[in-house]
Design a protein around this motif. Sequence first.
Motif, PDB file in Angstrom:
ATOM      1  N   GLY A  32       0.795  -1.227   0.000  1.00 41.19           N
ATOM      2  CA  GLY A  32       0.000   0.000   0.000  1.00 41.19           C
ATOM      3  C   GLY A  32       0.822   1.269   0.000  1.00 41.19           C
ATOM      4  O   GLY A  32       0.322   2.342  -0.372  1.00 41.19           O
ATOM      5  N   SER A  33       2.089   1.189   0.408  1.00 42.00           N
ATOM      6  CA  SER A  33       2.946   2.380   0.470  1.00 42.00           C
ATOM      7  C   SER A  33       3.182   2.996  -0.901  1.00 42.00           C
ATOM      8  O   SER A  33       3.562   4.164  -1.002  1.00 42.00           O
ATOM      9  CB  SER A  33       4.297   2.032   1.110  1.00 42.00           C
ATOM     10  OG  SER A  33       4.990   1.060   0.340  1.00 42.00           O
ATOM     11  N   ARG A  38      -4.579  -0.631  -6.799  1.00 38.15           N
ATOM     12  CA  ARG A  38      -4.746  -1.989  -6.283  1.00 38.15           C
ATOM     13  C   ARG A  38      -3.497  -2.423  -5.523  1.00 38.15           C
ATOM     14  O   ARG A  38      -2.370  -2.230  -6.004  1.00 38.15           O
ATOM     15  CB  ARG A  38      -5.016  -2.984  -7.416  1.00 38.15           C
ATOM     16  CG  ARG A  38      -6.299  -2.711  -8.184  1.00 38.15           C
ATOM     17  CD  ARG A  38      -6.488  -3.727  -9.296  1.00 38.15           C
ATOM     18  NE  ARG A  38      -6.789  -5.059  -8.788  1.00 38.15           N
ATOM     19  CZ  ARG A  38      -6.907  -6.133  -9.582  1.00 38.15           C
ATOM     20  NH1 ARG A  38      -6.718  -6.027 -10.891  1.00 38.15           N
ATOM     21  NH2 ARG A  38      -7.211  -7.318  -9.062  1.00 38.15           N
ATOM     22  N   ASP A  39      -3.698  -2.988  -4.335  1.00 36.44           N
ATOM     23  CA  ASP A  39      -2.571  -3.547  -3.591  1.00 36.44           C
ATOM     24  C   ASP A  39      -2.990  -4.915  -3.047  1.00 36.44           C
ATOM     25  O   ASP A  39      -4.025  -5.457  -3.436  1.00 36.44           O
ATOM     26  CB  ASP A  39      -2.090  -2.603  -2.477  1.00 36.44           C
ATOM     27  CG  ASP A  39      -3.194  -2.289  -1.467  1.00 36.44           C
ATOM     28  OD1 ASP A  39      -4.029  -3.170  -1.190  1.00 36.44           O
ATOM     29  OD2 ASP A  39      -3.217  -1.162  -0.938  1.00 36.44           O
ATOM     30  N   ARG A  97       6.656  -5.325  -4.406  1.00 33.23           N
ATOM     31  CA  ARG A  97       6.673  -3.932  -4.872  1.00 33.23           C
ATOM     32  C   ARG A  97       6.344  -3.047  -3.673  1.00 33.23           C
ATOM     33  O   ARG A  97       5.238  -3.073  -3.145  1.00 33.23           O
ATOM     34  CB  ARG A  97       5.669  -3.742  -6.000  1.00 33.23           C
ATOM     35  CG  ARG A  97       5.931  -4.690  -7.165  1.00 33.23           C
ATOM     36  CD  ARG A  97       4.923  -4.508  -8.295  1.00 33.23           C
ATOM     37  NE  ARG A  97       5.028  -3.201  -8.917  1.00 33.23           N
ATOM     38  CZ  ARG A  97       4.075  -2.269  -8.874  1.00 33.23           C
ATOM     39  NH1 ARG A  97       2.943  -2.489  -8.221  1.00 33.23           N
ATOM     40  NH2 ARG A  97       4.241  -1.109  -9.475  1.00 33.23           N
ATOM     41  N   ILE A  98       7.329  -2.279  -3.239  1.00 31.61           N
ATOM     42  CA  ILE A  98       7.208  -1.522  -2.001  1.00 31.61           C
ATOM     43  C   ILE A  98       7.934  -0.185  -2.154  1.00 31.61           C
ATOM     44  O   ILE A  98       8.903  -0.085  -2.910  1.00 31.61           O
ATOM     45  CB  ILE A  98       7.803  -2.369  -0.842  1.00 31.61           C
ATOM     46  CG1 ILE A  98       7.549  -1.742   0.513  1.00 31.61           C
ATOM     47  CG2 ILE A  98       9.261  -2.676  -1.067  1.00 31.61           C
ATOM     48  CD1 ILE A  98       7.913  -2.670   1.673  1.00 31.61           C
ATOM     49  N   SER A  99       7.463   0.859  -1.490  1.00 33.15           N
ATOM     50  CA  SER A  99       8.063   2.186  -1.652  1.00 33.15           C
ATOM     51  C   SER A  99       9.476   2.232  -1.070  1.00 33.15           C
ATOM     52  O   SER A  99       9.842   1.406  -0.226  1.00 33.15           O
ATOM     53  CB  SER A  99       7.199   3.240  -0.955  1.00 33.15           C
ATOM     54  OG  SER A  99       7.282   3.096   0.458  1.00 33.15           O
ATOM     55  N   ILE A 113       4.652  -7.813   6.648  1.00 34.26           N
ATOM     56  CA  ILE A 113       4.497  -7.575   5.213  1.00 34.26           C
ATOM     57  C   ILE A 113       4.744  -8.848   4.414  1.00 34.26           C
ATOM     58  O   ILE A 113       3.956  -9.201   3.528  1.00 34.26           O
ATOM     59  CB  ILE A 113       5.428  -6.431   4.748  1.00 34.26           C
ATOM     60  CG1 ILE A 113       5.005  -5.111   5.413  1.00 34.26           C
ATOM     61  CG2 ILE A 113       5.385  -6.296   3.219  1.00 34.26           C
ATOM     62  CD1 ILE A 113       5.912  -3.935   5.098  1.00 34.26           C
ATOM     63  N   LEU A 114       5.818  -9.555   4.730  1.00 33.87           N
ATOM     64  CA  LEU A 114       6.100 -10.804   4.011  1.00 33.87           C
ATOM     65  C   LEU A 114       4.948 -11.797   4.178  1.00 33.87           C
ATOM     66  O   LEU A 114       4.509 -12.441   3.223  1.00 33.87           O
ATOM     67  CB  LEU A 114       7.396 -11.427   4.527  1.00 33.87           C
ATOM     68  CG  LEU A 114       8.702 -10.818   4.021  1.00 33.87           C
ATOM     69  CD1 LEU A 114       9.880 -11.336   4.834  1.00 33.87           C
ATOM     70  CD2 LEU A 114       8.903 -11.123   2.542  1.00 33.87           C
TER      71      LEU A 114
END
Length: 223
Positions: A32-33, A38-39, A97-99, A113-114
Amino acid sequence: MSALSDETRAWLEKTGFTVKDSELWLAALTHGSLGEKRDYERLEFLGDRVLGLSIAQWLYEQSEAPEGKLAQRLNAIVSREMCASVARGIGLSDHMRISKQARADGGKDSDNILGDVMEALLGAQFLENGFKASRKLIQILWRPALESGAGESKHPKSALQEWAAGNRRKPPEYEVIDRSGPDHAAQFTVRVSVHKVGEATATASSKGEAEKAAAKKFMEKFG
């Protein structure tokens, strides 16, 4: 708009997923970052249930254990820590896919998160390929956990807590009923009770150790 890379698609398929709608799988890997439309969150919600049912069925078929023991093992095997462990085992972090900020904050190695992304991938697998295919893949990816006896041996207080929950009982209550001896050699006696089941007592040199011993006695007597 971002697209699923050939490298990530190849990794997914090598791992055992069957990819059709690439946008769905891209969403499953998106944190979501990034602020994208869509996440992984909705897919994680779905995948969590697919995982739980798959493991519950496996445990039911492989064991004659009572409900409380089954619930104890299920909770350990589908835990966030276990999902993250499976994710690390397949190299998931390289494809999330992460900020940049979330990455700098340690997001690529976060159990939360994982674990969530792992479950999101199971949700995508279910939507595209059905429960049977999802269950088969889960049994492959989670086999080390299933065969290791995860959840069979726990800290006595944790085991009792999960036993009570699995048997739809109120949480165990601990009470110090006696303290004796000088401060440097104190002895604590603790009673643990579960409503409408019973109680057990134990004595040790600290309150924590007495609670642990009482929980162990309770499980030996009633578990």
